[in-house]
Design a protein around this motif. Structure first.
Motif, PDB file in Angstrom:
ATOM      1  N   SER A 154       0.851  -1.191   0.000  1.00 47.80           N
ATOM      2  CA  SER A 154       0.000   0.000   0.000  1.00 47.80           C
ATOM      3  C   SER A 154       0.886   1.240   0.000  1.00 47.80           C
ATOM      4  O   SER A 154       1.984   1.224   0.555  1.00 47.80           O
ATOM      5  N   SER A 166      -4.842   6.775  -2.823  1.00 45.70           N
ATOM      6  CA  SER A 166      -4.295   5.689  -2.013  1.00 45.70           C
ATOM      7  C   SER A 166      -4.386   4.409  -2.824  1.00 45.70           C
ATOM      8  O   SER A 166      -5.434   4.110  -3.409  1.00 45.70           O
ATOM      9  N   ARG A 168      -3.394   0.098  -3.270  1.00 44.31           N
ATOM     10  CA  ARG A 168      -3.074  -1.200  -2.665  1.00 44.31           C
ATOM     11  C   ARG A 168      -2.910  -2.168  -3.830  1.00 44.31           C
ATOM     12  O   ARG A 168      -3.904  -2.520  -4.475  1.00 44.31           O
ATOM     13  N   ASP A 187      -3.356  -3.680 -10.016  1.00 43.21           N
ATOM     14  CA  ASP A 187      -4.207  -2.971  -9.064  1.00 43.21           C
ATOM     15  C   ASP A 187      -5.566  -3.666  -8.999  1.00 43.21           C
ATOM     16  O   ASP A 187      -6.394  -3.492  -9.903  1.00 43.21           O
ATOM     17  N   THR A 207       1.983  -5.082   3.463  1.00 37.67           N
ATOM     18  CA  THR A 207       0.785  -5.451   4.232  1.00 37.67           C
ATOM     19  C   THR A 207       0.938  -6.797   4.927  1.00 37.67           C
ATOM     20  O   THR A 207       0.043  -7.192   5.672  1.00 37.67           O
TER      21      THR A 207
END
Length: 327
Positions: A154, A166, A168, A187, A207
């Motif tokens: 992230s 943002s 991740r 993505d 993460t």
């Protein structure tokens, strides 16, 4: 040290964690042999930890002291500083390899040496990318490690238009080209592959969640990035027809073609199309002038209005500067 144990040590350094079965398969030995070799590495001072889980495994952990016959403290810091310097692009082609090697080294450095390396990096060797935007060594190390370990990542990202977001993503590869670093990743939230400039990326954070790598829609990461950069919607663009063979034009332009987000395509045996693009008006104008300086007849088929006006201004200044005195 037997060759098999050196191979085992290399495997442990290349990934965060291995199961006993995976190591046995790679080394073509039994699980019992793997356990015996692991114990031998521990006796030599290598900090190999056992991990829990459904099948268990091994990982090379940080230790209080560097393993014997490897590096002393001063040598470890010197090697890390050298890798950081090399990652800045001072040696052609060594950038990505240096970051991967640095990620391996940091994995086994004791805490006291990590602090010394961080101090060296912060004080003397930030990464300068051939005059372009800077990418922090710590950021590159995080990205490279996440790619290696197949770990979801992230971060905060600023787009070309300045819009923050943002992200991740599933990091796939870290590539340097055109004097900049790029992260290629999938993505999931946008259901597609994306390319991120490392200098626009902030606060990368693993993460601790693994993923199965997807197949890249290209033969390799470098090819994918080249396609992405060539087809990107740049702010300033130009398209020229040059009356010369494509190999001749590419050869004359040399490194310029490799450093700009453009391409040369053959129209026929004696004509080619040159496409230029970028977000820096002065830089694209310079590339356009370089094409015109080849000496071959050409036509400017398309160009962004701002680029046309800028080129007219530049040629006017050149004409005034080179005019005979008093004319």
């Amino acid at each position: 040290m037997p060759a098999r144990m050196l191979r085992l040590l290399t495997l442990l350094q290349s990934r965060r964690e291995w199961t006993g079965a995976e190591l046995a398969e790679r080394l073509e030995v039994t699980g019992r042999t793997v356990r015996r070799d692991i114990e031998r590495l521990r006796e030599l001072g290598y900090p190999v930890e056992g991990t829990t889980g459904t099948s268990g495994g091994y990982r090379l952990a940080s230790g209080r002291n560097l393993p014997p016959l490897v590096l002393d403290d001063d040598e470890a810091v010197a090697v890390a500083a050298g890798l950081l310097t090399a990652a800045g692009g001072s040696v052609s082609g060594i950038e990505e390899t240096s970051v991967r090697a640095l990620a391996k080294l940091e994995q086994v450095l004791p805490a006291r040496l990590r602090q010394q390396v961080a101090a060296v990096a912060g004080a003397t060797v930030p990464v300068f990318l051939r005059g372009g935007p800077r990418a922090e060594p710590a950021t590159l190390a995080v990205l490279a490690t996440a790619c290696r370990d197949h770990e979801l990542l992230s971060f905060e990202y600023t787009g070309r238009d300045g819009t923050p977001s943002s992200r991740r993503v599933e990091p796939h590869h870290l590539v340097t080209v055109y004097g900049r670093w790029y992260l290629i990743a999938y993505d999931p939230d946008r259901d597609g592959w994306r390319t991120f400039r490392a200098d626009r990326l902030a606060h990368p954070s693993p993460t601790h969640r693994r993923f199965t790598p997807r197949e890249l829609p290209a033969p390799d990461a470098a090819t994918y990035l080249a396609r992405t950069l060539t087809s990107a919607p740049y702010r300033y663009t130009a398209e020229l027809t040059v009356h010369a063979a494509a190999p001749v034009v590419s050869g004359r332009l040399g490194k310029l073609v490799a450093q700009i987000p453009g391409r040369v395509d053959a129209a026929d045996s004696g004509t080619c199309t040159v496409r230029l693009g970028g977000d820096d008006l002065d830089l694209v104008a310079q590339h356009l002038m370089a094409v015109t300086a080849l000496g071959h007849p050409f036509t400017l088929d398309q160009a962004t209005p701002e680029l046309r006006d800028h080129v007219h201004t530049l040629t006017g200044r050149l004409h005034t500067a080179t005019a005979p005195p008093g004319s």
